[in-house]
Design a protein around this motif. Structure first.
Motif, mmCIF file in Angstrom:
data_model
loop_
_atom_site.group_PDB
_atom_site.id
_atom_site.type_symbol
_atom_site.label_atom_id
_atom_site.label_comp_id
_atom_site.label_asym_id
_atom_site.label_seq_id
_atom_site.Cartn_x
_atom_site.Cartn_y
_atom_site.Cartn_z
ATOM 1 N N ASN A 104 0.683 -1.142 -0.035
ATOM 2 C CA ASN A 104 0.106 0.015 -0.013
ATOM 3 C C ASN A 104 0.818 1.286 -0.117
ATOM 4 N N ASN A 130 -1.618 4.903 -1.214
ATOM 5 C CA ASN A 130 -1.992 3.647 -0.396
ATOM 6 C C ASN A 130 -2.235 2.488 -1.225
ATOM 7 N N GLY A 183 -8.315 7.253 1.278
ATOM 8 C CA GLY A 183 -6.804 6.804 1.430
ATOM 9 C C GLY A 183 -5.969 6.883 0.190
HETATM 10 C C1 LIG Z 1 -4.638 1.761 3.239
HETATM 11 O O1 LIG Z 1 -4.577 0.200 2.815
HETATM 12 C C2 LIG Z 1 -4.574 -0.628 3.886
HETATM 13 C C3 LIG Z 1 -4.281 -1.909 3.478
HETATM 14 O O2 LIG Z 1 -5.240 -2.395 2.441
HETATM 15 C C4 LIG Z 1 -6.279 -0.422 4.562
HETATM 16 O O3 LIG Z 1 -5.999 -1.220 5.943
HETATM 17 C C5 LIG Z 1 -6.209 1.076 5.247
HETATM 18 O O4 LIG Z 1 -7.088 1.328 5.835
HETATM 19 C C6 LIG Z 1 -6.204 2.028 4.110
HETATM 20 N N1 LIG Z 1 -5.664 3.550 4.461
HETATM 21 C C7 LIG Z 1 -6.550 4.346 4.228
HETATM 22 C C8 LIG Z 1 -6.232 5.747 4.987
HETATM 23 O O5 LIG Z 1 -7.494 4.340 3.410
#
Ligand SMILES: *[C@@H]1O[C@H](CO)[C@@H](O)[C@H](O)[C@H]1NC(C)=O
Length: 326
Positions: A104, A130, A183
């Protein structure tokens, strides 16, 4: 005071603040801020560590990265590109944390996509957040100067709410963090990377023109590198960072005057934007703000002609202390 009287004064203040990069920037020498990633003696440091030459030849490309990871900041370099036939030669100036977060990662890119002699140079910007590598957010612009003639400054401002790409102090693109983007807005600490490599398979007109080593070595020059951000603790990168050092020469956002310049520049020079690419995105990604003037201009360009530039940077893993070869 009548607030109407205050308005011209406010405008004057806002417009006069558009002179970013007028004050001397806080440069970081190579030894103080960077480490070689690959390319052996194809990376050479000159002039008290202020200038770095990266070479691509038939053996290898070359590259370096910042020693630290940063959470937000201003990252900048004066760059002079290799001249003449440079098809397939990719020069990249970008932020990434791909070797810390494999699944990510985040990325903010400036990429030069090589050139065919006599044609206008193109530069590409892109953002991943991400691990959103299935959503390319590329934009491309025809440069209004020959970037191999002389040094020009390319800068990335990254804050918790926006990313701004600058060419010679003029913003060319702004990515605002919107709620719907979620994200997919880069939010984890990243390093700065600077590389030259063989991108024959995709770079110039979607891979139509490949690197021709008859014209090698290809040398890109980088000088007066600015690393101005909030460095994080490498053991605990998500544990936050100390404050970014203050500097009046670092921009904090786009003034009204700069916004006008940016809009006019985009209308003139942008040749591709993912926001208008209906073959890729039937519905534009949520952060896209459709501008009919921009759309009209882009209509003159055929997206197929410039190829689908979705790609990943080759893995340039850090090895502490020594450089690795590709
Ligand atoms: C980023 O990706 C991770 C793993 O896929 C996830 O758990 C997380 O919630 C994400 N972060 C955001 C800020 O969306």
């Amino acid at each position: 005071m009548n607030y109407l009287l205050g308005l011209p004064l406010l405008l004057t203040l806002l417009l006069s603040s558009s002179c970013v990069l007028c004050l001397p920037l806080p440069f970081t020498s190579f030894d103080d801020g960077y480490v070689q990633l690959f390319g052996e003696d194809n990376l050479k440091v000159h002039g008290d560590g202020r200038t770095v030459h990266l070479t691509l030849d038939e053996r290898t490309g070359s590259g370096f990265a910042s020693q630290d990871l940063y959470l937000h900041g201003f990252f900048s370099a004066s760059i002079k590109l290799p001249s003449d036939y440079t098809a397939g030669v990719v020069v990249a100036f970008y932020m990434s944390n791909g070797d810390v977060y494999e699944k990510n990662h985040d990325e903010i890119d400036f990429e030069f996509l090589g050139n065919i002699r006599g044609k206008d140079w193109r530069i590409q910007t892109n953002v991943y957040g991400n691990g959103s590598t299935n959503v390319g957010r590329e934009e491309r612009y025809g440069l209004w100067f020959d970037p191999s003639d002389d040094f020009h400054r390319y800068s990335i401002l990254w804050t918790d709410s926006q990313i701004i790409f600058y060419v010679d102090g003029v913003p060319v693109r702004e990515v605002r963090k919107t709620e719907t983007m979620g994200g997919q807005f880069p939010s984890k600490p990243m390093s700065l990377y600077v590389t030259i490599w063989d991108g024959s398979d995709w770079a110039t007109n979607g891979g139509k023109y490949r690197v021709n080593y008859k014209y090698a070595p290809y040398v890109a020059e980088f000088t007066n590198l600015v690393l101005h951000g909030c460095a994080v603790n490498p053991v605990d990168p998500l544990g936050g960072c100390d404050n970014t050092p203050a500097s009046k020469s670092i921009p904090t956002g786009i003034s009204l005057g700069e916004r006008a310049k940016m809009e006019s520049l985009r209308k003139k020079h942008m040749t591709y934007s993912y926001c208008y690419d209906r073959t890729r995105y039937k519905v534009p990604p949520p952060e896209c703000v459709i501008d009919h003037e921009e759309a009209k201009h882009l209509h003159m360009f055929d997206p197929v002609m410039f190829g689908n530039a979705r790609h990943r940077h080759p893995k340039h893993r850090r090895r502490s202390g020594s450089a690795s070869s590709m």
